[in-house]
Motif scaffolding. Structure first.
Motif, short mmCIF file in Angstrom:
data_model
loop_
_atom_site.label_atom_id
_atom_site.label_comp_id
_atom_site.label_asym_id
_atom_site.label_seq_id
_atom_site.Cartn_x
_atom_site.Cartn_y
_atom_site.Cartn_z
N ILE A 289 -38.69 5.77 -7.36
CA ILE A 289 -38.21 4.68 -8.43
C ILE A 289 -37.10 4.61 -8.91
O ILE A 289 -35.93 6.27 -8.65
CB ILE A 289 -38.94 5.12 -9.69
N LEU A 290 -36.40 3.74 -8.04
CA LEU A 290 -35.11 3.81 -8.51
C LEU A 290 -34.98 2.67 -9.72
O LEU A 290 -35.29 2.06 -10.29
CB LEU A 290 -33.83 2.67 -7.42
N VAL A 291 -33.68 3.91 -10.82
CA VAL A 291 -33.52 2.90 -12.21
C VAL A 291 -31.93 2.26 -11.79
O VAL A 291 -30.99 3.52 -11.53
CB VAL A 291 -33.36 4.09 -13.22
N LEU A 292 -31.63 1.20 -12.21
CA LEU A 292 -30.19 0.39 -12.07
C LEU A 292 -29.69 0.76 -13.31
O LEU A 292 -30.17 0.38 -14.06
CB LEU A 292 -30.22 -0.54 -11.62
N ASN A 293 -28.63 0.92 -13.21
CA ASN A 293 -27.19 0.28 -14.34
C ASN A 293 -26.45 -0.06 -13.99
O ASN A 293 -25.70 0.11 -12.38
CB ASN A 293 -27.31 2.00 -15.10
N VAL A 294 -25.43 -0.61 -15.01
CA VAL A 294 -24.07 -1.96 -13.85
C VAL A 294 -23.22 -1.58 -15.72
O VAL A 294 -23.13 -1.07 -16.27
CB VAL A 294 -24.53 -3.61 -13.96
N PRO A 295 -21.85 -1.72 -14.73
CA PRO A 295 -20.67 -1.99 -15.48
C PRO A 295 -20.41 -2.93 -16.49
O PRO A 295 -21.62 -3.65 -16.23
CB PRO A 295 -19.48 -1.58 -14.66
N GLY A 296 -19.86 -2.59 -17.36
CA GLY A 296 -19.57 -4.33 -18.56
C GLY A 296 -20.27 -4.53 -19.43
O GLY A 296 -20.75 -5.96 -20.35
N LEU B 45 -30.58 7.60 -9.73
CA LEU B 45 -30.45 6.65 -10.92
C LEU B 45 -29.11 5.62 -9.66
O LEU B 45 -28.52 6.59 -8.94
CB LEU B 45 -29.33 7.16 -12.36
N VAL B 46 -29.08 4.92 -9.44
CA VAL B 46 -28.07 3.13 -9.06
C VAL B 46 -27.27 3.05 -10.13
O VAL B 46 -27.96 2.33 -11.39
CB VAL B 46 -29.00 2.58 -7.64
N VAL B 47 -25.97 2.90 -10.01
CA VAL B 47 -24.74 2.31 -10.55
C VAL B 47 -24.38 1.38 -9.54
O VAL B 47 -23.99 1.48 -8.59
CB VAL B 47 -23.61 3.26 -11.32
N ASN B 48 -24.82 0.12 -9.52
CA ASN B 48 -24.91 -0.88 -8.85
C ASN B 48 -23.50 -1.68 -9.46
O ASN B 48 -22.69 -1.43 -10.44
CB ASN B 48 -25.67 -2.09 -8.92
N LYS B 49 -22.88 -2.06 -8.58
CA LYS B 49 -21.45 -3.22 -9.12
C LYS B 49 -20.24 -2.63 -9.28
O LYS B 49 -19.48 -2.39 -10.12
CB LYS B 49 -21.23 -3.80 -10.14
N LYS B 50 -20.83 -1.45 -7.94
CA LYS B 50 -19.09 -0.70 -7.87
C LYS B 50 -17.91 -1.01 -7.99
O LYS B 50 -16.79 -0.22 -8.27
CB LYS B 50 -19.46 0.72 -6.54
N ASP B 51 -17.98 -2.30 -6.82
CA ASP B 51 -16.16 -3.40 -6.79
C ASP B 51 -16.22 -2.85 -8.88
O ASP B 51 -15.64 -3.77 -8.94
CB ASP B 51 -16.55 -3.77 -6.36
#
Ligand SMILES: Nc1nc2c(ncn2[C@@H]2O[C@H](COP(=O)(O)OP(=O)(O)OP(=O)(O)O)[C@@H](O)[C@H]2O)c(=O)[nH]1
Ligand SMILES: [Mg+2]
Length: 326
Positions: free
Chosen positions: A166-173, A192-198
């Motif tokens: 299982i991948l759980v996504l988080n994002v900044p913002g 644990l994935v932190v997406n929108k690295k850009d």
């Protein structure tokens, strides 16, 4: 649907005809009673599919991430079936045009097939349809199955129990805190994935790492510590690492025996689910209609008699079984 028709579709299915696959998914979703007739015609799968579940808040980039994963995996010659259990997903029709265009490249890939499951109906219904679609994908020969689901609501979280990783996504913002923590889904993440690295996310990644350091609860029985991976799902940055971590986790649970346990547990639940459905229908059709008014009389007198009535009905059910044995 006529038996001959099913036979014909099974032939097409075995020739890897995706339209036959699509037909079976709809058929079993809409007419659960047909499942037995369809599955009984399949040979055992060549290999079990590996199932990846992906969850996270709305707009975290789950579909974009899947798109990127599918591109990378199919480029390696792997076949991927995607199930989206997300009402606002690009696959399900409620989508923005841009999303549709973005998805189209991998959707048309011969090694990939995508399907959305509407979250209409009951939790049980959605779970069943998702599981059956996984079975169909496996029978079709997909090496990897990806399930996308928004991390909210019982039905969405329920389907994640089918996943091996299982991948759980988080994002900044989104307030720059760990979004999935409140929802209680972060605990189920193997990666644990932190997406929108850009757009940043360094801080969230650090927070997640700190949390993992002092929370023993995250380290499962098998001693797996979820890695934190930062990705940009548009450019593909971080995906080599992400894919590597997925295989690491797969190897880990294979060696620890967890993978086999997960399969066993899943199949046992499915079995019980089908049995429950059958037994319930038997009682509803064969027993209940004859006793309905007396049941209602008893409940009217004392609603707490419901348990003893259920016990009586169950005994009637058992005696009917004995009768039919003879
Ligand atoms: N800047 C940036 N934008 C991204 C990234 N990944 C996804 N997006 C954008 O974020 C928006 C939402 O992406 P989706 O993939 O639809 O997100 P989702 O989590 O599937 O959304 P729902 O299914 O509606 O919950 C889209 O406009 C994407 O282009 C990323 O890594 N960086
Ligand atoms: Mg989506």
């Amino acid at each position: 649907v006529q038996p001959e028709k099913i036979e014909e579709l099974v032939e097409k299915f075995k020739q890897k005809d995706k339209s036959a696959l699509a037909r079976f998914i709809s058929l079993i979703e809409n007419e659960p009673d047909m499942a037995s007739a369809v599955f009984s015609r399949f040979d055992p799968p060549q290999q079990p599919s590996f199932i990846i579940g992906i969850t996270g808040p709305p707009g975290a980039g789950k579909s974009t991430l899947i798109n990127q994963l599918v591109e990378k995996l199919t480029a390696q010659g792997k076949s991927v079936g995607v199930i989206s259990v997300d009402p606002s997903s690009p696959f399900s029709g409620g989508a923005f045009l841009g999303d549709r265009i973005r998805m189209s490249a991998s959707v048309q890939h011969e090694l990939c097939f995508m399907r959305s499951m509407a979250s209409r109906g009951s939790v049980g219904g959605l779970s069943r349809a998702t599981f059956d679609t996984c079975l169909l994908y496996e029978a079709f020969g997909f090496e990897i199955i990806i399930i996308e689901t928004v991390g909210a609501g019982q039905s969405e979280v329920e389907v994640l129990k089918f996943a091996d990783t299982i991948l759980v996504l988080n994002v900044p913002g989104l307030g720059d805190s760990i979004q999935c923590q409140k929802a209680g889904i972060i605990e189920i993440g193997d990666i644990l994935v932190v997406n929108k690295k850009d757009l940043g996310g360094e801080e969230i990644a650090v927070q997640l790492d700190l949390m993992l350091d002092d929370a023993v609860m995250f380290i499962g029985e098998s001693g797996w510590r979820p890695p934190v991976v930062q990705t940009n799902s548009i450019s593909g940055e971080g995906f080599d690492e992400l894919i590597e971590e997925i295989w690491n986790h797969k190897n880990h649970i294979t060696l620890s025996g967890e993978l086999v346990e997960k399969h066993k547990k899943r199949m046992k639940e499915k079995l019980m689910d089908v049995l429950q459905f059958k037994i319930r229908n038997f009682i509803l059709e064969q027993i209940y209609p004859k006793i309905e008014s007396s049941v209602w009389d008893q409940i009217n007198q004392n609603k707490y008699s419901v348990y003893s009535i259920a016990g009586d009905i169950y005994n009637t059910f058992l005696s009917k079984l004995k009768g039919s044995d003879e």
